[in-house]
Design an enzyme around this catalytic site. Structure first.
Site, PDB file in Angstrom:
ATOM      1  N   TYR A 195       2.712  -0.996  -3.914  1.00 12.07           N
ATOM      2  CA  TYR A 195       3.036  -0.336  -2.652  1.00 12.07           C
ATOM      3  C   TYR A 195       2.818  -1.343  -1.530  1.00 12.07           C
ATOM      4  CZ  TYR A 195       2.546   2.950   1.311  1.00 12.07           C
ATOM      5  OH  TYR A 195       2.679   3.620   2.499  1.00 12.07           O
TER       6      TYR A 195
ATOM      7  N   ASP B 218       0.977  -9.644  -0.913  1.00  8.23           N
ATOM      8  CA  ASP B 218       0.499  -8.505  -0.130  1.00  8.23           C
ATOM      9  C   ASP B 218      -0.974  -8.326  -0.460  1.00  8.23           C
ATOM     10  OD1 ASP B 218      -0.251  -6.166   1.010  1.00  8.23           O
ATOM     11  OD2 ASP B 218       1.518  -5.022   0.370  1.00  8.23           O
TER      12      ASP B 218
ATOM     13  N   LYS C 229      -6.454  -3.551   6.330  1.00 10.98           N
ATOM     14  CA  LYS C 229      -7.710  -2.940   5.882  1.00 10.98           C
ATOM     15  C   LYS C 229      -8.955  -3.715   6.337  1.00 10.98           C
ATOM     16  CE  LYS C 229      -5.328  -0.573   2.115  1.00 10.98           C
ATOM     17  NZ  LYS C 229      -5.288   0.845   2.372  1.00 10.98           N
TER      18      LYS C 229
END
Ligand code: PLP
Length: 427
Positions: free
Chosen positions: A141, A236, A269
């Site tokens: 994702y 990512d 994050k």
């Protein structure tokens, strides 16, 4: 109001009662807990029940909740102003800090969410290469940008189908979706489309199908193929960055593969420490393609927000202290080992893995290597385990597709209590 009443009320005014789908507990059933506050490794819900938190806001809270140095930095920054829409020294400091920890990047741009960072990285990769096609992997994702909401089509190495209504097939027609860890599919895709591929985006340790590592041979081949065909390898690291190791997952692959580095990286994050902050970066020649220097447009009203950057900087300064990751990794490993040991004693088939402060476990005999194998693990058992643990005051992610996170605030007692609860639940 209790959790149930709050959920009823929320569903009247917010679709599904939540502002991000997984919070609704759809995968596991039941009523989501409405969190009133959190401190250290614990969260407290609207009914005052305490949970040991293994979600950590889905990754950012690596120091636990309410770390004093972070709180102080945020409070001080708030007094100076919330947002200026003009450059600040602090965003330069944060950029310098990030670049000092991630040597594959020479420049970085700050944005406000992982979705935005991945979407921008994609545009930059296409702009920098002048190519259209992109490759992603099933089960990874990268946020909810249209071009990335794609699942594999039928057959080998075909172009994907949208996973969301509202994404026209034309928008994903250039997105190729491959199986994670499948070398043959990788070779096939590059032999068919190599000169047209702008980038390959990958979660190096996939945390959106629980916890699945890209194997070293797979990553080695991926690097070789991208280099050979002039495609950019985009890591990512929104989840793994500053979480599995100080230098992210790329630092681990660099240990295993001599000279390894990705061409572009995406972070989120942990770099915001719980505030809306994310980033993407690459070598200078690629980053200079971005506006205002180059033709690739990207912008943001709140990008590099002064409070978010204060929070991120304070967080990074804590995690780069000597011994931080060694202690976090040991604590996380002890959780996984404890759970696996308790499962074995209870005769429950379970496999688990961890790296730094990130972990995953599956109700299966062996660790899955791709999304199909994750789907084949025992979901029913996971859901029962999840609810049993929640009742015991242990908050794991409410879906078996999600990685878990340990923070530096989790003590040996928290871990021991968790393992004890698991024993009780399995009984
Ligand atoms: N990339 C990865 C690997 C993620 O795990 C996530 C979110 O969980 C994103 C991108 C999207 O980030 P955000 O939710 O901040 O938009």
């Amino acid at each position: 109001m209790n959790n149930h009443e709050l959920f009823e009320r929320a569903q009247r005014v917010i679709p599904g009662g939540v502002n991000s789908p997984v919070r609704a507990f759809r995968a596991v059933g039941g009523t989501p807990r409405f969190i009133a506050r959190a401190q250290g490794p614990h969260m407290f819900d609207a009914e005052g029940k305490r949970y040991i938190d293994y979600i950590g806001s889905w990754g950012p809270m690596i120091l636990g909740h309410g770390h004093p140095a972070v709180l102080e930095a945020v409070q001080k920054a708030a007094l100076d102003g919330f947002s200026f829409g003009a450059p600040t020294e602090r965003e330069v400091e944060l950029a310098e800090e990030i670049l000092s920890l991630v040597p594959s990047m020479e420049q970085v741009r700050l944005v406000s969410s992982g979705t935005e960072a991945a979407m921008s990285a994609l545009r930059l990769a296409r702009g920098a290469t002048g190519r259209k096609k992109i490759v992603k992997f099933e089960g990874c994702y990268h946020g909810h940008a249209d071009a990335l909401l794609v699942k594999a089509g039928s057959g080998l190495a075909t172009f994907g189908n949208p996973t969301s209504a509202g994404v026209p097939p034309e928008v994903v027609q250039h997105t190729l979706v491959l199986e994670y860890n499948n070398l043959a599919q990788l070779d096939d895709a590059f032999s068919r489309h190599g000169p047209e591929i702008a980038c390959v985006m990958i979660e190096p340790i996939a945390g959106n199908m629980n916890f699945v590592r890209a194997s070293v041979p797979f990553m080695t081949r991926l690097r070789e193929l991208c280099t050979k065909h002039g495609a950019l390898l985009v890591f990512d690291e929104v989840m793994t960055g500053f979480r599995v190791a100080l230098g992210g997952a790329q630092s681990l692959y660099a240990q295993a593969i001599p000279g390894f580095e990705p061409d572009m990286s995406v972070f989120g994050k942990v770099i915001g420490g719980g505030m809306p902050l994310a980033a993407f970066g690459a070598k200078r020649a690629v980053m200079e393609q971005l506006a205002p220097l180059g033709p690739v447009y990207q912008a943001g009203t709140l990008s590099g927000n002064p409070i978010a950057t204060a929070c991120g900087l304070a967080t990074l300064r804590e995690i780069r202290k000597p011994g931080f990751f060694e202690a976090l990794a040991a604590s996380t490993r002890s959780l996984v080992d404890g759970l696996l040991g308790a499962a074995k004693d209870a005769g429950v088939p379970m496999a688990g893995d961890s790296e730094g402060g990130m972990f995953g476990f599956f109700f299966a005999d062996a660790l899955p290597q791709n999304y199909g194998a994750v789907l084949a693990t025992d979901k029913e058992r996971f859901n029962r385990f999840f609810h049993g643990m929640l009742d015991e005051g242990v908050y794991f992610a409410p879906a078996l597709y999600e990685a878990g996170f340990v923070s530096a605030a989790h003590t040996a007692d928290d871990i021991a209590d968790t393992v004890q609860s698991a024993r009780k639940v399995w009984k």
